[in-house]
Design a protein around this motif. Structure first.
Motif, mmCIF file in Angstrom:
data_model
loop_
_atom_site.group_PDB
_atom_site.id
_atom_site.type_symbol
_atom_site.label_atom_id
_atom_site.label_comp_id
_atom_site.label_asym_id
_atom_site.label_seq_id
_atom_site.Cartn_x
_atom_site.Cartn_y
_atom_site.Cartn_z
ATOM 1 N N THR A 36 -2.521 -7.043 -4.657
ATOM 2 C CA THR A 36 -1.998 -7.510 -3.378
ATOM 3 C C THR A 36 -2.151 -9.024 -3.283
ATOM 4 O O THR A 36 -3.090 -9.599 -3.844
ATOM 5 N N SER B 97 -1.696 -0.260 -7.340
ATOM 6 C CA SER B 97 -2.510 0.028 -6.151
ATOM 7 C C SER B 97 -3.598 -1.000 -5.871
ATOM 8 O O SER B 97 -4.069 -1.109 -4.726
ATOM 9 N N GLY C 181 -4.661 -0.595 4.427
ATOM 10 C CA GLY C 181 -3.855 0.169 3.481
ATOM 11 C C GLY C 181 -2.461 -0.365 3.237
ATOM 12 O O GLY C 181 -1.588 0.372 2.761
ATOM 13 N N ARG D 252 -0.300 -3.216 1.188
ATOM 14 C CA ARG D 252 -0.264 -4.242 0.152
ATOM 15 C C ARG D 252 1.002 -5.077 0.326
ATOM 16 O O ARG D 252 2.069 -4.534 0.603
ATOM 17 N N LEU E 265 8.191 6.037 -7.947
ATOM 18 C CA LEU E 265 8.357 6.004 -6.490
ATOM 19 C C LEU E 265 8.694 7.386 -5.940
ATOM 20 O O LEU E 265 9.229 7.511 -4.839
ATOM 21 N N LYS F 184 8.666 8.555 -2.104
ATOM 22 C CA LYS F 184 8.562 7.394 -1.221
ATOM 23 C C LYS F 184 9.867 7.182 -0.451
ATOM 24 O O LYS F 184 10.948 7.554 -0.901
ATOM 25 N N ALA G 116 3.530 -0.507 1.196
ATOM 26 C CA ALA G 116 3.593 -1.644 0.278
ATOM 27 C C ALA G 116 4.885 -2.405 0.511
ATOM 28 O O ALA G 116 5.945 -1.812 0.705
ATOM 29 N N ASP H 205 7.596 3.912 3.683
ATOM 30 C CA ASP H 205 6.482 3.748 2.749
ATOM 31 C C ASP H 205 6.485 2.387 2.072
ATOM 32 O O ASP H 205 5.427 1.783 1.893
ATOM 33 N N VAL H 206 7.667 1.929 1.662
ATOM 34 C CA VAL H 206 7.754 0.675 0.921
ATOM 35 C C VAL H 206 8.958 -0.118 1.398
ATOM 36 O O VAL H 206 9.947 0.444 1.880
ATOM 37 N N SER I 271 4.928 0.400 -6.135
ATOM 38 C CA SER I 271 4.486 1.732 -6.558
ATOM 39 C C SER I 271 2.968 1.833 -6.532
ATOM 40 O O SER I 271 2.251 0.832 -6.504
ATOM 41 N N ASP I 272 2.476 3.063 -6.590
ATOM 42 C CA ASP I 272 1.029 3.292 -6.615
ATOM 43 C C ASP I 272 0.396 2.817 -7.917
ATOM 44 O O ASP I 272 -0.830 2.697 -7.997
ATOM 45 N N ARG I 273 1.197 2.534 -8.919
ATOM 46 C CA ARG I 273 0.648 2.011 -10.165
ATOM 47 C C ARG I 273 0.129 0.584 -10.003
ATOM 48 O O ARG I 273 -0.610 0.097 -10.856
#
Length: 253
Positions: free
Chosen positions: A240, A237, A179, A181, A5, A8, A138, A86-87, A233-235
């Motif tokens: 969803t 991505s 964009g 999730r 993260l 973020k 996210a 961001d999250v 996290s972007d991992r």
């Protein structure tokens, strides 16, 4: 600082104890600046002192997720303090009160649904509005194994947590192309103030739960928080609309 993260900005509700407090520690360790919120100021202040004392970026705001104005203040405060959102981890929740459905007091139903469903509704909508303005993000909502299977004498809790699964799917489908999730976690038996109080009131219930959980134990809050951190996290991505059981195999049986 490097982590999943890193860079973020995160908002975590229900962060005064249990999974929420554990998530604040995990998210911060993984590189996020965290805004924590709950109704209990002393616990939030102590948590932020702990995190900043370790060199992490953290702040708090006292908020009740059943009040839209409090939710707005928490989201706006995050942006004012850290520049963006961001999250988000919508974790605030109320535990089950046990009674047969036909004897359940309406006030109990209202209180549980207000926090577990309406609170997630308010948070998700406000966070999405901010993330749309910021180009994406996210969200993870806390459901429960009670949102995937039914348990007796806990109807309002089961109803509210099933509804969180539906809310998560609806938001994920609606905002995927923009964009954002949206996922959920479904914790099983996890050590917390609420669970410890339940165990104290009903001796033997922990052993019973272990017996129907393939891993045969109670989770630590950090284990659930790690799953939430991965999902935002972007991992994750290309993930969803899912509800991820974090339950030691409970829902397999």
């Amino acid at each position: 600082m490097w982590g999943i993260l890193s860079g973020k900005v995160a908002l975590i509700t229900g962060a005064s104890s249990g999974i929420g407090a554990a998530a604040a520690r995990v998210f911060a360790r993984e590189g996020a600046a965290v805004m924590v919120t709950a109704r209990r100021e002393r616990e939030l202040s102590d948590l932020v002192d702990e995190l900043t004392g370790k060199g992490f970026e953290a702040a708090y705001t006292v908020a009740d997720v059943t009040r839209p104005e409090d939710v707005d203040r928490a989201v706006s405060g995050t942006v004012q303090r850290f520049g963006r959102l961001d999250v988000a981890f919508n974790n605030a929740g109320l535990g089950a009160e046990q009674a047969p459905m036909h004897l359940m007091d309406d006030a109990v139903f209202d209180a549980i649904v207000d926090v577990n469903l309406r609170g997630v509704w308010y948070c998700t909508r406000r966070e999405i509005a901010e993330m749309l303005a910021g180009g994406g993000g996210a969200i993870v909502n806390t459901s429960s194994v009670g949102g995937l299977v039914a348990t007796p004498v806990a109807a309002p809790y089961v109803i509210s947590k099933h509804a969180v699964v539906g809310l998560t799917k609806a938001a994920a489908a609606e905002y995927a192309k923009q964009g954002i999730r949206v996922n959920a976690i479904a914790p099983g038996t996890t050590r917390s103030e609420m669970i410890e109080a339940w165990f104290a009131l009903q001796p033997g219930i922990e052993d019973l739960l272990h017996a129907v959980t393939p891993q045969g134990r109670t989770a630590e809050p950090e284990e659930v928080a790690e799953a939430a951190a991965w999902l935002v996290s972007d991992r994750a991505s290309f993930v969803t609309g899912v509800t991820l059981p974090v339950d030691g195999g409970y829902t397999l049986i």
